[in-house]
Scaffold this motif. Structure first.
Motif, PDB file in Angstrom:
ATOM      1  N   ASP A  91       1.627  -1.353  -0.360  1.00 40.74           N
ATOM      2  CA  ASP A  91      -0.192  -0.412  -0.057  1.00 40.74           C
ATOM      3  C   ASP A  91       0.675   1.029  -0.065  1.00 40.74           C
ATOM      4  OD1 ASP A  91      -1.983  -1.670   0.204  1.00 40.74           O
ATOM      5  OD2 ASP A  91      -2.500  -1.051   1.672  1.00 40.74           O
ATOM      6  N   GLY A  92       0.556   1.815  -1.153  1.00 41.60           N
ATOM      7  CA  GLY A  92       1.421   2.893  -1.140  1.00 41.60           C
ATOM      8  C   GLY A  92       2.410   3.363  -1.757  1.00 41.60           C
ATOM      9  N   HIS A  93       2.819   2.124  -1.686  1.00 44.64           N
ATOM     10  CA  HIS A  93       4.221   1.467  -3.123  1.00 44.64           C
ATOM     11  C   HIS A  93       4.225   1.721  -4.481  1.00 44.64           C
ATOM     12  CE1 HIS A  93       6.494   1.851   0.556  1.00 44.64           C
ATOM     13  NE2 HIS A  93       5.133   0.934   1.513  1.00 44.64           N
ATOM     14  N   ARG A  94       5.143   1.937  -4.596  1.00 45.64           N
ATOM     15  CA  ARG A  94       4.719   1.433  -6.752  1.00 45.64           C
ATOM     16  C   ARG A  94       5.481   0.079  -6.458  1.00 45.64           C
ATOM     17  NH1 ARG A  94       9.513   2.388 -10.136  1.00 45.64           N
ATOM     18  NH2 ARG A  94       9.205   1.922 -12.314  1.00 45.64           N
ATOM     19  N   ALA A  95       5.205  -0.799  -7.311  1.00 40.12           N
ATOM     20  CA  ALA A  95       4.935  -2.436  -7.116  1.00 40.12           C
ATOM     21  C   ALA A  95       5.177  -2.419  -8.942  1.00 40.12           C
ATOM     22  CB  ALA A  95       4.653  -3.023  -6.210  1.00 40.12           C
ATOM     23  N   THR A  96       6.151  -3.954  -9.133  1.00 43.31           N
ATOM     24  CA  THR A  96       5.808  -4.558 -10.374  1.00 43.31           C
ATOM     25  C   THR A  96       5.785  -5.735 -10.149  1.00 43.31           C
ATOM     26  OG1 THR A  96       6.579  -4.511 -13.140  1.00 43.31           O
ATOM     27  CG2 THR A  96       8.114  -5.068 -10.847  1.00 43.31           C
ATOM     28  N   VAL A 104      -1.765  -0.076  -4.206  1.00 42.67           N
ATOM     29  CA  VAL A 104      -1.154  -0.160  -4.658  1.00 42.67           C
ATOM     30  C   VAL A 104      -0.425   0.994  -6.230  1.00 42.67           C
ATOM     31  CG1 VAL A 104       0.711  -1.712  -5.443  1.00 42.67           C
ATOM     32  CG2 VAL A 104      -1.033  -2.107  -3.563  1.00 42.67           C
ATOM     33  N   GLU A 105       0.282   1.284  -6.428  1.00 39.27           N
ATOM     34  CA  GLU A 105       0.440   1.859  -7.667  1.00 39.27           C
ATOM     35  C   GLU A 105       1.922   1.273  -8.270  1.00 39.27           C
ATOM     36  OE1 GLU A 105       3.622   5.175  -8.954  1.00 39.27           O
ATOM     37  OE2 GLU A 105       3.288   5.484  -6.856  1.00 39.27           O
ATOM     38  N   VAL A 106       0.894  -0.091  -9.391  1.00 43.21           N
ATOM     39  CA  VAL A 106       1.243  -0.889 -10.405  1.00 43.21           C
ATOM     40  C   VAL A 106       1.820  -0.928 -11.636  1.00 43.21           C
ATOM     41  CG1 VAL A 106       1.016  -3.160 -11.199  1.00 43.21           C
ATOM     42  CG2 VAL A 106      -0.353  -2.523  -9.108  1.00 43.21           C
ATOM     43  N   ASP A 107       2.956  -0.485 -11.938  1.00 44.80           N
ATOM     44  CA  ASP A 107       3.403  -0.725 -13.505  1.00 44.80           C
ATOM     45  C   ASP A 107       4.455  -1.943 -13.293  1.00 44.80           C
ATOM     46  OD1 ASP A 107       5.482   0.508 -15.045  1.00 44.80           O
ATOM     47  OD2 ASP A 107       6.377   1.340 -13.372  1.00 44.80           O
ATOM     48  N   PRO A 108       3.167  -2.586 -14.838  1.00 42.33           N
ATOM     49  CA  PRO A 108       3.777  -3.329 -15.237  1.00 42.33           C
ATOM     50  C   PRO A 108       5.415  -3.762 -16.453  1.00 42.33           C
ATOM     51  CG  PRO A 108       1.519  -1.958 -16.768  1.00 42.33           C
ATOM     52  CD  PRO A 108       2.135  -1.529 -15.790  1.00 42.33           C
ATOM     53  N   ASP A 109       5.226  -2.542 -16.454  1.00 42.03           N
ATOM     54  CA  ASP A 109       6.478  -2.424 -17.895  1.00 42.03           C
ATOM     55  C   ASP A 109       8.305  -3.002 -17.389  1.00 42.03           C
ATOM     56  OD1 ASP A 109       7.129  -2.765 -20.237  1.00 42.03           O
ATOM     57  OD2 ASP A 109       8.471  -0.338 -19.730  1.00 42.03           O
ATOM     58  N   PRO A 110       8.351  -2.099 -15.758  1.00 41.80           N
ATOM     59  CA  PRO A 110       9.573  -2.839 -15.887  1.00 41.80           C
ATOM     60  C   PRO A 110      10.085  -4.650 -15.347  1.00 41.80           C
ATOM     61  CG  PRO A 110       9.484  -0.970 -14.721  1.00 41.80           C
ATOM     62  CD  PRO A 110       7.619  -1.809 -14.936  1.00 41.80           C
ATOM     63  N   ILE A 111      11.476  -4.292 -15.449  1.00 41.97           N
ATOM     64  CA  ILE A 111      12.054  -5.794 -14.878  1.00 41.97           C
ATOM     65  C   ILE A 111      11.645  -6.240 -13.034  1.00 41.97           C
ATOM     66  CG2 ILE A 111      13.704  -7.702 -14.306  1.00 41.97           C
ATOM     67  CD1 ILE A 111      14.556  -6.336 -17.877  1.00 41.97           C
ATOM     68  N   PHE A 112      12.239  -5.258 -12.681  1.00 42.48           N
ATOM     69  CA  PHE A 112      12.118  -4.835 -11.425  1.00 42.48           C
ATOM     70  C   PHE A 112      11.827  -3.209 -10.916  1.00 42.48           C
ATOM     71  CE2 PHE A 112      16.652  -5.304 -11.706  1.00 42.48           C
ATOM     72  CZ  PHE A 112      16.876  -4.373 -11.071  1.00 42.48           C
ATOM     73  N   VAL A 113      11.833  -3.036 -10.059  1.00 43.94           N
ATOM     74  CA  VAL A 113      10.817  -2.291  -8.844  1.00 43.94           C
ATOM     75  C   VAL A 113      12.025  -2.058  -8.101  1.00 43.94           C
ATOM     76  CG1 VAL A 113       9.409   0.080  -8.130  1.00 43.94           C
ATOM     77  CG2 VAL A 113       9.454  -1.132 -10.450  1.00 43.94           C
ATOM     78  N   ASP A 148      11.390   0.086  -4.858  1.00 47.27           N
ATOM     79  CA  ASP A 148      10.689   1.960  -3.794  1.00 47.27           C
ATOM     80  C   ASP A 148      11.440   1.301  -2.148  1.00 47.27           C
ATOM     81  OD1 ASP A 148       9.335   3.131  -3.024  1.00 47.27           O
ATOM     82  OD2 ASP A 148       7.938   2.495  -3.757  1.00 47.27           O
ATOM     83  N   GLY A 149      12.198   2.122  -1.883  1.00 48.54           N
ATOM     84  CA  GLY A 149      12.714   2.344  -0.432  1.00 48.54           C
ATOM     85  C   GLY A 149      13.474   1.010  -0.242  1.00 48.54           C
ATOM     86  N   LYS A 150      13.299   0.078   0.959  1.00 53.89           N
ATOM     87  CA  LYS A 150      13.288  -0.978   1.164  1.00 53.89           C
ATOM     88  C   LYS A 150      12.810  -2.317   0.543  1.00 53.89           C
ATOM     89  CE  LYS A 150      10.983  -3.065   5.579  1.00 53.89           C
ATOM     90  NZ  LYS A 150      11.135  -3.448   6.912  1.00 53.89           N
ATOM     91  N   LEU A 151      11.787  -1.369  -0.094  1.00 56.09           N
ATOM     92  CA  LEU A 151      10.572  -2.751  -0.743  1.00 56.09           C
ATOM     93  C   LEU A 151      11.652  -3.424  -2.378  1.00 56.09           C
ATOM     94  CD1 LEU A 151       8.164  -4.364  -1.069  1.00 56.09           C
ATOM     95  CD2 LEU A 151       6.887  -2.608  -2.385  1.00 56.09           C
ATOM     96  N   ALA A 152      11.479  -4.588  -2.635  1.00 56.34           N
ATOM     97  CA  ALA A 152      11.863  -4.948  -4.319  1.00 56.34           C
ATOM     98  C   ALA A 152      11.100  -6.042  -4.726  1.00 56.34           C
ATOM     99  CB  ALA A 152      12.769  -5.072  -4.372  1.00 56.34           C
ATOM    100  N   THR A 153      10.131  -5.391  -6.199  1.00 59.83           N
ATOM    101  CA  THR A 153       9.288  -6.881  -6.081  1.00 59.83           C
ATOM    102  C   THR A 153      10.078  -6.468  -7.966  1.00 59.83           C
ATOM    103  OG1 THR A 153       7.854  -4.672  -6.814  1.00 59.83           O
ATOM    104  CG2 THR A 153       6.974  -5.524  -5.062  1.00 59.83           C
ATOM    105  N   SER A 154       9.248  -8.094  -8.271  1.00 57.79           N
ATOM    106  CA  SER A 154      10.269  -7.756  -9.605  1.00 57.79           C
ATOM    107  C   SER A 154       9.547  -8.840 -10.294  1.00 57.79           C
ATOM    108  CB  SER A 154      11.204  -8.521  -9.663  1.00 57.79           C
ATOM    109  OG  SER A 154      10.505 -10.040  -9.453  1.00 57.79           O
ATOM    110  N   ALA A 155       8.968  -8.578 -12.023  1.00 55.61           N
ATOM    111  CA  ALA A 155       8.193  -9.150 -13.317  1.00 55.61           C
ATOM    112  C   ALA A 155       8.216 -10.420 -13.372  1.00 55.61           C
ATOM    113  CB  ALA A 155       8.503  -8.670 -14.549  1.00 55.61           C
ATOM    114  N   GLY A 156       8.135 -11.259 -13.898  1.00 52.87           N
ATOM    115  CA  GLY A 156       7.975 -12.901 -13.889  1.00 52.87           C
ATOM    116  C   GLY A 156       8.987 -13.521 -14.110  1.00 52.87           C
ATOM    117  N   VAL A 157       9.064 -14.670 -13.222  1.00 51.94           N
ATOM    118  CA  VAL A 157      10.269 -16.130 -13.112  1.00 51.94           C
ATOM    119  C   VAL A 157      10.926 -15.710 -13.769  1.00 51.94           C
ATOM    120  CG1 VAL A 157      10.662 -17.962 -14.045  1.00 51.94           C
ATOM    121  CG2 VAL A 157       8.009 -16.672 -14.623  1.00 51.94           C
ATOM    122  N   THR A 158      12.230 -14.860 -14.601  1.00 53.33           N
ATOM    123  CA  THR A 158      13.382 -15.325 -14.751  1.00 53.33           C
ATOM    124  C   THR A 158      13.555 -13.777 -14.394  1.00 53.33           C
ATOM    125  OG1 THR A 158      13.186 -14.551 -16.201  1.00 53.33           O
ATOM    126  CG2 THR A 158      13.861 -16.662 -16.548  1.00 53.33           C
ATOM    127  N   ALA A 159      12.999 -12.490 -13.639  1.00 56.01           N
ATOM    128  CA  ALA A 159      13.037 -10.980 -13.798  1.00 56.01           C
ATOM    129  C   ALA A 159      13.561 -11.656 -11.962  1.00 56.01           C
ATOM    130  CB  ALA A 159      12.351 -10.434 -13.469  1.00 56.01           C
TER     131      ALA A 159
END
Length: 322
Positions: A118-123, A139-148, A150-161
């Motif tokens: 909540d309140g974070h950018r993620a993919t 959630v501020e969803v960005d569907p394009d990047p391989i990973f995002v 945002d502070g101590k938070l890190a989210t990644s796209a599909g599988v090998t990302a």
């Protein structure tokens, strides 16, 4: 020496590559002197879990007994679609204590369900990006990047990302040279920056139904340095420029100009990464005409100039220990 513990959450229906890919990266880095990753896996009750492809994974212990890690990694998989409420509760209570919170693929759904995005950018994986945004509007969803990040938070796209993101974390922790060498051992690219799109030009575009247009797509990819104007491509497809431009966009989802731009940029990146050709030579080989034109394209899309891109993403030799 600072030890960085990495705890990987396991659950029934987890995707095996989301677990093993990042673990291979961290374990590979740990072979170097002064690199200290303590890798552990845990399920809710410490019992074995069955992955989405039928493999059985035996965790090191239970989440109930796990100490707060430096990096908590939440993989994706079919088990994220109807998550165990007990797992979501554990994440909601304990995940904020980790110094770094990481999700791979649809693991972002678990973090979102726990309110941690909540309140974070993620993919996440492009297939579920719209669902994530619709179901969790905070959630501020960005569907394009391989990973995002945002502070101590890190989210990644599909599988090998998840491998891309893990390599970036190794680089953050212990330096670029170690991360580059791990990438080379795994025969993957360290060099995909986080803001690079999840798909290449060929994958983001549909394959044209009609043979003349498909042949033009292949021609562009094979000869990025040629004259790829609409007029030249239309002549190759035996269509008028106006008819060609309309048909190409209708069947591929991109204008001819946009498709050519993406192909040229990808080809330029590969030459900068894998050859010692000068920037001017690369610009000519990719059809940019001038180094300045290529520089503008790089800055617009990747946020960095070609020379800086090469410095950052071209592998350098590093001595490893076995």
């Amino acid at each position: 020496m600072t030890q960085r513990s990495v705890l990987v959450v396991l659950f029934d229906g987890v995707q095996s590559l989301d677990v093993t890919g990042p673990m291979e990266v961290f374990a590979g880095a740990a072979r170097f002197p002064d690199v200290t990753y303590d890798l552990r896996t845990a399920s809710l009750d410490g019992a074995p879990v069955r992955t989405s492809v039928g493999l059985t994974l035996v965790p090191d212990g239970s989440l109930a007994d796990a100490e707060p890690p430096h990096t908590l990694l939440v993989p994706g998989g079919q088990g994220t679609r109807a998550p165990d409420p007990a797992l979501v509760h554990w994440l909601r209570v304990h995940a904020p204590h980790a110094e770094r919170l990481v999700s791979v693929c649809t693991g972002a759904l678990l973090l979102a369900e726990a309110g941690l995005l909540d309140g974070h950018r993620a993919t996440t994986h492009w297939v579920v990006a719209e669902y994530l945004a619709r179901t969790y509007p905070a959630v501020e969803v960005d569907p394009d990047p391989i990973f995002v990040r945002d502070g101590k938070l890190a989210t990644s796209a599909g599988v090998t990302a998840g491998i891309d993101l893990s390599l970036a974390l190794v680089e953050e922790d212990f330096g670029r040279q170690i991360a580059l060498t791990v990438a080379r051992h795994l025969v993957v690219f360290l060099r995909r920056p986080g803001n690079q799109a999840q798909f290449s030009a060929q994958l983001t575009s549909q394959i044209a139904r009609r043979e003349p247009l498909r042949e033009v797509q292949h021609w562009i990819t094979a000869r990025p340095g040629d004259d790829l104007s609409v007029e030249a491509l239309a002549a190759r497809a035996r269509l008028s420029p106006r008819h060609f431009a309309r048909a190409f966009q209708a069947e591929t989802g991109q204008t001819p100009g946009r498709y050519v731009e993406r192909v040229r940029l990808e080809h330029a990146r590969r030459l900068l990464e894998d050859t010692t050709d000068g920037v001017a030579q690369v610009a000519h080989a990719c059809g940019y005409g001038t180094p300045e034109a290529m520089r503008r394209a790089f800055i617009k899309t990747l946020g960095t100039a070609p020379a800086e891109y090469r410095r950052r993403f071209r592998p350098q030799p590093v001595t490893s220990t076995s």
